[in-house]
Every structure is written in C-alpha cells, then in structure tokens.
Design a protein around this motif. Structure first.
Motif, PDB file in Angstrom:
ATOM      1  N   VAL A 108       0.757  -1.172  -0.104  1.00  0.00           N
ATOM      2  CA  VAL A 108       0.039  -0.162  -0.170  1.00  0.00           C
ATOM      3  C   VAL A 108       0.841   1.064   0.004  1.00  0.00           C
ATOM      4  O   VAL A 108       0.580   2.162  -0.711  1.00  0.00           O
ATOM      5  N   HIS A 109       1.959   1.326   0.703  1.00  0.00           N
ATOM      6  CA  HIS A 109       2.905   2.367   0.834  1.00  0.00           C
ATOM      7  C   HIS A 109       3.453   2.658  -0.537  1.00  0.00           C
ATOM      8  O   HIS A 109       3.481   3.684  -0.914  1.00  0.00           O
ATOM      9  N   ILE A 110       3.978   1.771  -1.408  1.00  0.00           N
ATOM     10  CA  ILE A 110       4.527   1.769  -2.707  1.00  0.00           C
ATOM     11  C   ILE A 110       3.437   2.270  -3.745  1.00  0.00           C
ATOM     12  O   ILE A 110       3.671   3.287  -4.318  1.00  0.00           O
ATOM     13  N   GLU A 111       2.045   1.708  -3.423  1.00  0.00           N
ATOM     14  CA  GLU A 111       1.088   2.113  -4.318  1.00  0.00           C
ATOM     15  C   GLU A 111       0.840   3.668  -4.233  1.00  0.00           C
ATOM     16  O   GLU A 111       0.851   4.477  -4.916  1.00  0.00           O
ATOM     17  N   ALA A 112       0.689   4.033  -2.717  1.00  0.00           N
ATOM     18  CA  ALA A 112       0.498   5.517  -2.503  1.00  0.00           C
ATOM     19  C   ALA A 112       1.887   6.558  -3.284  1.00  0.00           C
ATOM     20  O   ALA A 112       1.375   7.549  -3.777  1.00  0.00           O
ATOM     21  N   GLU A 113       2.880   5.949  -3.073  1.00  0.00           N
ATOM     22  CA  GLU A 113       4.146   6.587  -3.662  1.00  0.00           C
ATOM     23  C   GLU A 113       4.149   6.852  -5.161  1.00  0.00           C
ATOM     24  O   GLU A 113       4.264   7.724  -5.932  1.00  0.00           O
ATOM     25  N   ARG A 114       3.815   5.800  -5.899  1.00  0.00           N
ATOM     26  CA  ARG A 114       3.796   5.556  -7.169  1.00  0.00           C
ATOM     27  C   ARG A 114       2.655   6.784  -7.525  1.00  0.00           C
ATOM     28  O   ARG A 114       2.734   7.397  -8.640  1.00  0.00           O
ATOM     29  N   HIS A 115       1.379   6.958  -6.840  1.00  0.00           N
ATOM     30  CA  HIS A 115       0.286   7.735  -7.345  1.00  0.00           C
ATOM     31  C   HIS A 115       0.760   9.114  -7.103  1.00  0.00           C
ATOM     32  O   HIS A 115       0.588   9.988  -7.755  1.00  0.00           O
ATOM     33  N   HIS A 116       1.718   9.392  -6.030  1.00  0.00           N
ATOM     34  CA  HIS A 116       2.173  10.673  -5.692  1.00  0.00           C
ATOM     35  C   HIS A 116       2.963  11.262  -6.642  1.00  0.00           C
ATOM     36  O   HIS A 116       2.885  12.303  -7.304  1.00  0.00           O
ATOM     37  N   GLU A 117       3.724  10.214  -7.205  1.00  0.00           N
ATOM     38  CA  GLU A 117       4.920  10.525  -8.456  1.00  0.00           C
ATOM     39  C   GLU A 117       4.181  10.879  -9.547  1.00  0.00           C
ATOM     40  O   GLU A 117       4.616  11.691 -10.493  1.00  0.00           O
ATOM     41  N   ASN A 118       2.994  10.502  -9.814  1.00  0.00           N
ATOM     42  CA  ASN A 118       2.036  10.705 -11.055  1.00  0.00           C
ATOM     43  C   ASN A 118       1.200  12.149 -10.647  1.00  0.00           C
ATOM     44  O   ASN A 118       0.253  12.267 -11.611  1.00  0.00           O
ATOM     45  N   GLY A 119       1.552  12.546  -9.755  1.00  0.00           N
ATOM     46  CA  GLY A 119       0.586  14.030  -9.604  1.00  0.00           C
ATOM     47  C   GLY A 119      -0.534  13.833  -8.973  1.00  0.00           C
ATOM     48  O   GLY A 119      -1.464  14.776  -8.931  1.00  0.00           O
ATOM     49  N   LEU A 120      -0.911  12.683  -8.361  1.00  0.00           N
ATOM     50  CA  LEU A 120      -2.284  12.373  -7.697  1.00  0.00           C
ATOM     51  C   LEU A 120      -2.344  12.733  -6.463  1.00  0.00           C
ATOM     52  O   LEU A 120      -1.155  12.312  -5.538  1.00  0.00           O
ATOM     53  N   GLN A 121      -3.547  13.145  -5.677  1.00  0.00           N
ATOM     54  CA  GLN A 121      -3.488  13.400  -4.478  1.00  0.00           C
ATOM     55  C   GLN A 121      -4.278  12.100  -3.915  1.00  0.00           C
ATOM     56  O   GLN A 121      -5.057  11.441  -4.679  1.00  0.00           O
TER      57      GLN A 121
END
Length: 317
Positions: A108-121
């Motif tokens: 879940v941590h990795i998922e959150a970081e991936r979305h963040h890198e793609n500019g998603l909140q």
C-alpha cells in the motif's frame, strides 16, 4: 455429579495468526537471538498482549517512539508500518534497524508513492490514529493523503483537483463497510483511481468470510483478540451484521462472560490475525470444563501464504 449441558462449538477457519504477524514475531525472536537482549521495538510488534508479554520476557523492550531507544541497540519497526520520518531518523543516528512492516502494508505504501509521483492526491480509507494509518499517511508529504473513516466523510472532502485522485485502504478494515465508502468515492469523484487489487489483505478478508459462515449457526460468537486490534474489532462487527445476536471480543478465556452465555446451545469461536492458537485452545478448554462439547470446524479457505524475514536476520552475525 451433574451432567454438563450439551454445546456445539463452531471453530472458524482461517483464524488467528496471519503470515505478516508470524513474520513480525519471528523478526523479534531472531533479532534477540542474533544481537542478544535487549532489542528495542517501536510500538507493539502486533496488537496482542499475550504475544507482547512473551517477547518482553525474551528480551524485547517496547517503546512508543525512536527517541526512547539508545543508539547502540537494534530497533525493530512494528508490523503496522511507520512514517518515512522514522527510518530516516534512525539512519541519521546510525542505528541498526529492522523493518517488520507486513509486506501487504508495504504494498500500500508503494502504491501511494507511485500515485504521488504521478501527481495524484491520495484518499485513505482507514481509522484515524491507528498505527497503520499513521504509517501509510506518513509516506507522503502533509496534505497529500486525506483520511476518510465513513461514507459520510466523503461528502466533506476538500480535494485539490477532483480529476487527479486515487484511493488506498487500511489492510484490516471490514470488507463490506469499505465497499460502501468506495461507492461513495466513485459517486462523488468518478475519475478516482482505485488499487489494481484490493488493499484489504487476504487474512482480513478470509477471517471475515469464515465469521459470516459461522454467525447464522450460533447463539454467540467470541472473537479472541486485543481491544486495539482493528481486524479483531471488525470480526465482532461482521458477526453482528451477519445475524449473531451476541458477539464479543475477549483477550483470553478469563474474559468470557459465562452469565451472558447461560442457556446457549451453539457458540462460534474465532481469533484476530494477531492472536495465537494457544489462546484459542485455552477458550476451548474453558468450554469443555463446563459443557459436553461437540466440535465443528467451519473452514472457508486454506491459507498457504508465507513471508520471508529480512535478509539481515537470515545471515549469521
């Protein structure tokens, strides 16, 4: 001598330890073996007093914060995960640390970081203040993860851009409750992106499914687990929602309210993911001492998941 009244004991399976809890406990035991006592553990390694007390007796010292640890002893981070700032602080102090975060929480941590890198909140479905929620939200900068606990909370969300959102969930939630919150998120934010695969872990899902199967068969259901264990509390709620009139969380057999169980003919027993089978056997023995017990196993899945301990503990010192 009075004959014991008859009672059918329905044992839910799967129940008790999951692979992440099993791994976390092994990590503490192996660290003590490798480095000697004391080994420090930030936060309860898993939410179970019996387990924590057992590890304490072997040489584990449980603390709430890294500041409570000396620089020269190993420190272990609990299975629930920690904010990024914690390993960073440990590195800055040149501490030896071992991360016992459950691999499914790390996912879940990795998922959150991936979305963040793609500019998603991010929107996180979880319980405020629970160590897992604190750890997951702490993977990203402040304001990047918004927390919702109920479907009603979704209406109050203030987001940066409704078209640039993703959601994640705490791994120990009720499958049914989470579905309602996800539906509310999709209704308000049609563009929101969900996980490829459900964040709620296999163990939580399996234990809830077994309880749903047992609940209609019994007059009472006992969940062995800790009051601060999210997945155990959810099992109590799932049993009630599935039609079991009396569903209670107990830590040990000594907590059973025998008065409340007077006149019952069928009892279900399960255990949260951080409760050892020893405590289940203790509860079964307590019923056997008072009733003429017939055992029934209600098995809805077979779990074969295993997680390796970190490499640092697999190589000799």
């Amino acid at each position: 001598m009075t004959a014991h009244p008859p009672l059918t004991l329905y044992l839910a399976a799967p129940r008790g330890f999951c692979a992440g809890v099993d791994r976390a406990i092994k990590i503490v035991e192996l660290a003590i073996e490798k480095y000697g006592a004391p080994v420090y553990v930030r936060h309860e390694i898993v939410h179970n007093k019996y387990v924590v007390d057992g590890l304490r007796a072997k040489g584990a010292v449980f603390v709430e914060e890294l500041d409570d640890c000396p620089d020269d002893r190993p420190v272990i981070f609990s299975a629930h995960g920690v904010p990024k700032s914690v390993p960073e602080a440990a590195q800055a102090r040149q501490m030896l640390f071992v991360d016992a975060t459950c691999p499914l929480v790390s996912k879940v941590h990795i998922e959150a970081e991936r979305h963040h890198e793609n500019g998603l909140q991010m929107v996180m479905i979880g319980h405020a203040g629970h160590p897992e929620t604190v750890g997951t939200m702490g993977q990203l900068p402040p304001g990047e993860v918004l927390l919702v606990e109920t479907a009603a909370d979704v209406a109050l969300l203030e987001v940066r851009d409704p078209t640039r959102l993703a959601f994640i969930t705490q791994t120990t939630l009720s499958v049914d409750d989470t579905a309602d919150i996800v539906a509310a998120l999709h209704a308000r934010f049609p563009a929101i992106i969900g996980p490829h695969k459900e964040d709620i872990c296999y163990a939580t899902t399996n234990r809830q499914a077994a309880v749903k199967e047992v609940a209609p068969k019994v007059d009472a259901l006992l969940v062995i687990g800790a009051p601060n264990s999210s997945n155990s509390q959810r099992l109590v709620e799932v049993a009630r929602a599935a039609g079991c009139g009396y569903s209670q969380l107990i830590q040990r057999a000594t907590d059973i309210d025998w008065r409340a169980l007077e006149g019952i003919r069928a009892v279900g027993v399960t255990a949260g993911a951080s409760a050892p089978e020893t405590l289940v056997n203790e509860v079964i023995d307590a019923f056997v001492a008072r009733y003429d017990v017939t055992h029934e196993l209600v098995e809805t899945a077979v779990e074969r998941v295993e997680f390796k301990v970190p490499r640092v503990l697999r190589v000799p010192a």
